[in-house]
Design an enzyme around this catalytic site. Structure first.
Site, short mmCIF file in Angstrom:
data_model
loop_
_atom_site.label_atom_id
_atom_site.label_comp_id
_atom_site.label_asym_id
_atom_site.label_seq_id
_atom_site.Cartn_x
_atom_site.Cartn_y
_atom_site.Cartn_z
N GLU B 57 -0.41 -8.76 -10.13
CA GLU B 57 -0.81 -8.02 -8.93
C GLU B 57 0.35 -7.25 -8.31
O GLU B 57 0.19 -6.12 -7.85
CB GLU B 57 -1.42 -8.97 -7.88
N HIS B 127 -9.80 -18.61 -1.78
CA HIS B 127 -10.62 -17.43 -2.11
C HIS B 127 -11.45 -16.95 -0.92
O HIS B 127 -12.37 -16.17 -1.11
CB HIS B 127 -11.58 -17.76 -3.26
#
Lengths: 331, 319
Positions: B57, B127
């Site tokens: 990322e 999450h």
């Protein structure tokens, strides 16, 4: 008045010597201006490492791009930035490269492909990968170079960017300036394996080069840049070099003992300037030195004579679309 | 036409890619279209512009920044909202700062799309974050559309913007569908939308909570006239529109899926208290301070703003 860009001059040994001297002289002048208090915040001087910037940039074309580091003055100058405007930037003046908004650690000149010095170690690596990707998308044969130090070898984002560059065979050259120390931490106690071994693990051709020898750096960089430009993918150079000054200018006040006077003296024996001067006809180096002195005297006059920015305009450029954020007080 | 939220994002990407060859998309599993918004883009636009990235990322975010600095107009899709914590340096310290630090030499036309932000029911602590307030606080242009039409229009404007913009598509808004009888078009950033007019209380609702606010407003209509105010963009916030709404109502409740301290709800209350007309102390409904959403569904829901809290707050400001 702004002096003309200098990068075109790197095609000859004389031009390269002159650039070495310009960077050296610029840094000496900047150190004086830090000592006098004219430059606030300090700088990370490049003295000792000049052969890396000059050797690499001598292998580039004007349209090629670079990302630089906190120790970036040498890269910025060797890629052609005007020394007077760089000095004005260090002094926080509106005539500076970044209008006084960036200072030493963020000096940039996008018109010359200089995508900025950067205050975060390793940050320029993936930005250069993006610039290389962009060039390929646009069908241009531009190459991107990421300069970074040995400290950056332990930044995960840099290793991730090796992977992306290699997977996608992008035209990028990773230049590791191994000056032996990540601030005060010796590379020998911080880098497992080797610098070139890390790049080679991703399938990137990697070479170690004497970073005190401009011509050796230029030769290695030319090979890697030519390969990258021709579609052969990324390259990696580990330039073994040394900074003669401290990590930053604050260090003079701190009496640190992480390296010995003998070690510094030994490395000074490999100073890149006399080595480059030895390649020139008799008397030429002295003439070039004199012309650099004149240029820097004019740069100093220009920079010190330039305007300070207006505090009312401190938020200018925060947004590219001109959005003005709310003020910090409504009283 | 029946339009889902995810399809609206997909349409916005498709139209932007078709219109401007500089637009490209980076992200994980976007070729397969796993999250939805990138479905079929690879087939239509090819791997040169729809770039499936390895799980790096930080590097691919910075790479997109490098592309944005050199003439491209990249969109990054982040599959999980918490990935934004990995790339805070790249977005806040690099992308956001380049314009000022370079003295305006460059913008960074980068769009970050987060489809499925906030709780998705059962995805637990790492999450389920909803960190839009962090980015608004840092100064990145921050957008949280509530409806498919707004999702389309705001994403189009985000991609066209010369600055980095982050678009949160709340998981709880993704099931929303609209019957669209109008032409989809870009919607300017920084413009609030009043979904329902009212005269007693202004409810500022962020993202999916707009739909909760509308439901509660309908339910309480016999006793309280509620105006539902959707800022749509959290930074820059449409303060003049809020001031105008409070001129009408004089009472304020904010419902915001941020953690309480330093969340956008706190900023709305502070600004209203400093600068706008209030006839009663304002209220806010948020996640608790420092929330980590627990896994069990009852616990996950217990820490998110909910309609009971909104009912109570509305009645409290009317006292």
């Amino acid at each position: 008045m702004t002096s003309p860009a200098d990068s075109a001059g790197l095609g000859s040994p004389a031009g390269r010597y002159r650039m070495l001297r310009l960077i050296r002289g610029f840094e000496e002048l900047a150190l004086d201006l830090v000592r006098s208090g004219a430059i606030t915040g300090g700088i990370h001087p490049y003295i000792g490492q000049e052969a890396v910037a000059v050797g690499v940039c001598a292998a580039l074309r004007p349209q090629d791009r670079i990302t630089s580091t906190h120790r970036g003055h040498g890269h910025v100058l060797a890629k052609g930035a005007a020394p007077d405007r760089l000095l004005a930037e260090l002094l926080g003046r509106t005539s500076g490269l970044n209008q006084g908004r960036g200072g030493s650690m963020h000096a940039a000149d996008f018109s010359l492909g200089i995508l900025g010095a950067n205050g975060i170690v390793g940050a320029g690596g993936p930005i250069a990968v993006g610039a290389a990707w962009s060039a390929r998308q646009a069908g241009e044969d531009r190459v991107a170079v990421a300069f970074f130090g040995d400290g950056a070898l332990n930044q995960g984002v840099l290793l991730e960017s090796f992977n992306l560059a290699a997977m996608w065979q992008l035209p990028v050259l990773f230049v590791c300036e191994n000056n032996g120390y990540a601030t005060t931490l010796p590379a020998a106690t911080a880098v497992a394996g080797s610098a070139t071994g890390r790049a080679a693990a991703f399938g990137i051709p990697a070479a170690e080069v004497d970073g005190m020898d401009t011509e050796a750096v230029r030769s290695a960089a030319t090979e890697a840049v030519t390969r990258a430009r021709g579609g052969g993918g990324p390259g990696f150079l580990e330039c073994r070099t040394y900074r003669f000054e401290g990590h930053h200018t604050m260090e003079r006040l701190m009496k640190l003992h992480y390296r010995t006077a003998e070690e510094i003296a030994d490395w000074r024996e490999h100073d890149p300037l006399p080595r480059a001067a030895a390649l020139l006809p008799d008397g030429l180096a002295a003439k070039l030195d004199a012309s650099v002195r004149e240029q820097l005297a004019a740069a100093e006059q220009f920079a010190l004579g330039s305007e300070h920015p207006d505090p009312e305009r401190a938020l200018d450029h925060l947004y590219a679309d001109g959005l003005r954020p709310r003020a910090g007080s409504t009283a | 036409m029946r339009l889902s939220y995810t399809k609206a994002l997909n349409r916005a990407l498709t139209d932007a890619l078709a219109e401007d060859p500089a637009v490209c998309v980076f992200g994980e599993d976007i070729g397969a279209g796993m999250a939805g918004p990138t479905l079929n883009l690879l087939d239509r636009f090819g791997p040169g512009r729809i770039v499936d990235t390895p799980l790096s990322e930080q590097a691919f975010t910075s790479m997109a920044i490098g592309a944005a600095l050199t003439g491209r107009r990249p969109v990054i899709e982040f599959q999980i909202p918490s990935l934004l914590f990995l790339v805070f340096e790249q977005l806040v310290n690099q992308a956001h700062k380049f314009s000022l630090m370079t003295g305006g030499q460059t913008g960074v036309p980068l769009t970050c799309l987060v489809p499925g932000s906030g709780s998705r029911d059962g995805w637990a602590g790492q999450h389920s974050d909803h960190p839009y307030s962090l980015f608004a606080h840092a100064g990145m242009k921050t957008v949280v559309p509530a409806t498919p039409t707004d999702a389309y229009g705001l994403l189009r404007s985000a991609i066209a913007d010369p600055d980095p913009v982050i678009v949160f598509a709340p998981a709880a808004a993704l099931p929303v569908r609209e019957t669209v009888t109008w032409e989809l078009a870009p919607i300017p950033l920084g413009c609030a939308r009043i979904h329902r007019e009212g005269t007693d209380v202004t409810v500022v609702a962020v993202g999916h909570l707009v739909h909760d606010a509308l439901a509660v407003a309908e339910e309480l209509a016999p006793e309280i006239s509620v105006e539902v105010f959707d800022p749509r963009t959290l930074h820059p916030f449409d303060w003049p529109a809020l001031a105008a709404s409070l001129e009408r109502t004089g009472r304020l409740v904010v419902i915001d899926d941020s953690n309480r301290s330093c969340g956008i709800g706190a900023e709305v209350l502070a600004t209203a208290a400093e600068e706008m007309r209030l006839v009663a102390p304002p209220r806010r409904i948020t996640r608790p301070d420092g929330t980590v959403l627990p896994f069990a569904p009852q616990l996950d829901r217990a820490l998110q703003p909910h309609r009971d809290q909104l009912r109570r707050a509305l009645r409290a400001v009317m006292k």
